[in-house]
Design a protein around this motif. Sequence first.
Motif, mmCIF file in Angstrom:
data_model
loop_
_atom_site.group_PDB
_atom_site.id
_atom_site.type_symbol
_atom_site.label_atom_id
_atom_site.label_comp_id
_atom_site.label_asym_id
_atom_site.label_seq_id
_atom_site.Cartn_x
_atom_site.Cartn_y
_atom_site.Cartn_z
ATOM 1 N N LEU A 18 112.004 2.495 34.583
ATOM 2 C CA LEU A 18 112.522 3.772 35.074
ATOM 3 C C LEU A 18 111.472 4.868 34.877
ATOM 4 C CD1 LEU A 18 116.250 3.727 33.846
ATOM 5 C CD2 LEU A 18 115.440 3.703 36.232
ATOM 6 N N VAL A 19 110.808 4.868 33.730
ATOM 7 C CA VAL A 19 109.746 5.838 33.468
ATOM 8 C C VAL A 19 108.610 5.659 34.477
ATOM 9 C CG1 VAL A 19 107.919 6.447 31.815
ATOM 10 C CG2 VAL A 19 110.292 6.275 31.052
ATOM 11 N N ALA A 20 108.229 4.426 34.742
ATOM 12 C CA ALA A 20 107.163 4.167 35.719
ATOM 13 C C ALA A 20 107.572 4.633 37.115
ATOM 14 C CB ALA A 20 106.818 2.682 35.733
ATOM 15 N N THR A 21 108.823 4.411 37.474
ATOM 16 C CA THR A 21 109.325 4.829 38.785
ATOM 17 C C THR A 21 109.273 6.347 38.916
ATOM 18 O OG1 THR A 21 110.774 2.900 38.926
ATOM 19 C CG2 THR A 21 111.329 4.769 40.333
ATOM 20 N N VAL A 22 109.803 7.046 37.926
ATOM 21 C CA VAL A 22 109.826 8.504 37.966
ATOM 22 C C VAL A 22 108.414 9.074 37.939
ATOM 23 C CG1 VAL A 22 110.500 10.575 36.665
ATOM 24 C CG2 VAL A 22 112.150 8.718 37.030
ATOM 25 N N SER A 23 107.556 8.528 37.095
ATOM 26 C CA SER A 23 106.181 8.995 36.998
ATOM 27 C C SER A 23 105.478 8.880 38.351
ATOM 28 C CB SER A 23 105.442 8.179 35.931
ATOM 29 O OG SER A 23 104.109 8.611 35.810
ATOM 30 N N SER A 24 105.619 7.738 38.991
ATOM 31 C CA SER A 24 104.957 7.521 40.282
ATOM 32 C C SER A 24 105.553 8.386 41.379
ATOM 33 C CB SER A 24 105.044 6.045 40.670
ATOM 34 O OG SER A 24 104.316 5.277 39.741
ATOM 35 N N ARG A 25 106.859 8.545 41.361
ATOM 36 C CA ARG A 25 107.516 9.372 42.377
ATOM 37 C C ARG A 25 107.105 10.829 42.219
ATOM 38 N NH1 ARG A 25 108.869 12.134 45.855
ATOM 39 N NH2 ARG A 25 110.886 12.237 46.891
ATOM 40 N N HIS B 262 106.550 -0.458 43.578
ATOM 41 C CA HIS B 262 106.365 -1.514 42.579
ATOM 42 C C HIS B 262 107.218 -1.286 41.344
ATOM 43 C CE1 HIS B 262 102.366 -3.479 43.932
ATOM 44 N NE2 HIS B 262 103.176 -3.233 44.957
ATOM 45 N N ALA B 263 107.239 -0.051 40.858
ATOM 46 C CA ALA B 263 108.019 0.248 39.650
ATOM 47 C C ALA B 263 109.510 0.065 39.915
ATOM 48 C CB ALA B 263 107.719 1.661 39.172
ATOM 49 N N ALA B 264 109.975 0.485 41.084
ATOM 50 C CA ALA B 264 111.388 0.300 41.428
ATOM 51 C C ALA B 264 111.724 -1.187 41.519
ATOM 52 C CB ALA B 264 111.703 1.010 42.745
ATOM 53 N N ARG C 159 117.823 4.251 42.601
ATOM 54 C CA ARG C 159 117.826 5.243 43.679
ATOM 55 C C ARG C 159 117.777 6.660 43.092
ATOM 56 N NH1 ARG C 159 122.120 3.557 46.390
ATOM 57 N NH2 ARG C 159 120.861 2.009 47.440
ATOM 58 N N ALA C 160 118.539 6.906 42.050
ATOM 59 C CA ALA C 160 118.528 8.235 41.423
ATOM 60 C C ALA C 160 117.152 8.531 40.821
ATOM 61 C CB ALA C 160 119.621 8.332 40.358
ATOM 62 N N ALA C 161 116.526 7.544 40.206
ATOM 63 C CA ALA C 161 115.184 7.743 39.645
ATOM 64 C C ALA C 161 114.181 8.062 40.756
ATOM 65 C CB ALA C 161 114.752 6.504 38.864
ATOM 66 N N VAL C 162 114.247 7.330 41.863
ATOM 67 C CA VAL C 162 113.345 7.585 42.989
ATOM 68 C C VAL C 162 113.579 8.985 43.558
ATOM 69 C CG1 VAL C 162 112.785 6.894 45.365
ATOM 70 C CG2 VAL C 162 112.984 5.155 43.571
ATOM 71 N N LEU D 229 114.500 11.481 41.868
ATOM 72 C CA LEU D 229 114.301 12.407 40.744
ATOM 73 C C LEU D 229 115.592 13.131 40.369
ATOM 74 C CD1 LEU D 229 110.758 13.846 41.592
ATOM 75 C CD2 LEU D 229 111.346 11.947 40.068
ATOM 76 N N ASP D 230 116.708 12.449 40.545
ATOM 77 C CA ASP D 230 118.029 12.955 40.165
ATOM 78 C C ASP D 230 118.311 12.417 38.756
ATOM 79 O OD1 ASP D 230 120.591 13.936 40.100
ATOM 80 O OD2 ASP D 230 121.396 12.512 41.574
ATOM 81 N N LEU D 231 117.726 13.071 37.769
ATOM 82 C CA LEU D 231 117.632 12.498 36.421
ATOM 83 C C LEU D 231 118.739 12.906 35.465
ATOM 84 C CD1 LEU D 231 113.795 13.034 35.980
ATOM 85 C CD2 LEU D 231 115.001 11.148 37.118
ATOM 86 N N ASP D 232 119.564 13.843 35.833
ATOM 87 C CA ASP D 232 120.572 14.360 34.908
ATOM 88 C C ASP D 232 121.928 13.707 35.099
ATOM 89 O OD1 ASP D 232 118.799 16.110 33.618
ATOM 90 O OD2 ASP D 232 118.983 17.533 35.260
ATOM 91 N N ARG D 233 121.948 12.490 35.543
ATOM 92 C CA ARG D 233 123.188 11.770 35.836
ATOM 93 C C ARG D 233 123.710 11.081 34.575
ATOM 94 N NH1 ARG D 233 123.642 9.802 41.203
ATOM 95 N NH2 ARG D 233 125.606 8.966 40.405
ATOM 96 N N ASP D 234 124.694 11.691 33.919
ATOM 97 C CA ASP D 234 125.297 11.093 32.725
ATOM 98 C C ASP D 234 125.944 9.749 33.039
ATOM 99 O OD1 ASP D 234 124.577 13.371 31.361
ATOM 100 O OD2 ASP D 234 126.595 14.232 31.344
ATOM 101 N N ASP D 235 126.391 9.567 34.278
ATOM 102 C CA ASP D 235 127.059 8.330 34.660
ATOM 103 C C ASP D 235 126.085 7.170 34.843
ATOM 104 O OD1 ASP D 235 126.098 9.771 36.940
ATOM 105 O OD2 ASP D 235 127.336 8.508 38.246
ATOM 106 N N LEU D 236 124.797 7.473 34.980
ATOM 107 C CA LEU D 236 123.799 6.423 35.216
ATOM 108 C C LEU D 236 122.807 6.254 34.080
ATOM 109 C CD1 LEU D 236 122.887 7.134 38.967
ATOM 110 C CD2 LEU D 236 124.388 5.337 38.068
#
Length: 182
Positions: free
Chosen positions: A68-75, A85-87, A101-104, A106-113
């Motif tokens: 998830l960190v790699a996905t967000v960093s790259s996005r 690749h990270a996804a 999908r949320a990480a890609v 950059l919807d990072l404040d999702r308590d449900d996920l």
Amino acid sequence: MSLVPLTPAGRFDDLGLVEPAEAVYRSMRFVPTTVQLMAARPEIARGYLSLADHLIRDSTLDRRLTFLVATVSSRAAGCRYCTAHAARMAALSGTPTDAIRAAVDLDLDRDDLFSPRERAAMRLARDGSTVPNRVEPDADRRAELAAVFSDDEVLHLAAQIALMGFLNRFNDTLAAPLEPES
């Protein structure tokens, strides 16, 4: 088409890259074009593969968080090649599609996920992957990270973000073609 030719995987044995490339193949289930581009300079390929292997194999962070960190960093850096690749690696690690999908996005404040730990790490990745870097080393950031990570884990996250920064620039600069497997 990339700016330099890909080194055929059949040449990896001559270049001393078979063993490190096999480690990548085992985790990704294919050898990415990044490695084929780097193989023209085997010392660069070995250095990258060694660091990447260490950050994944010797991590106290779970694989879901790592990818998830790699996905967000790259996005956040705008690298579609590394984001794909990270996804993919996040999916192979069992991360639900909605979370990827949320990480890609950059919807990072999702308590449900995402757990508080994941949200703190992904915010650090997002802010640390932009140019200029947006990480503010203030008391709030320190408290957020200290609540869920040891100092060693924060250092590990920073190294992972830096490695993704290298890959983002390398792949975007050389126009690495995305493999069909991604």
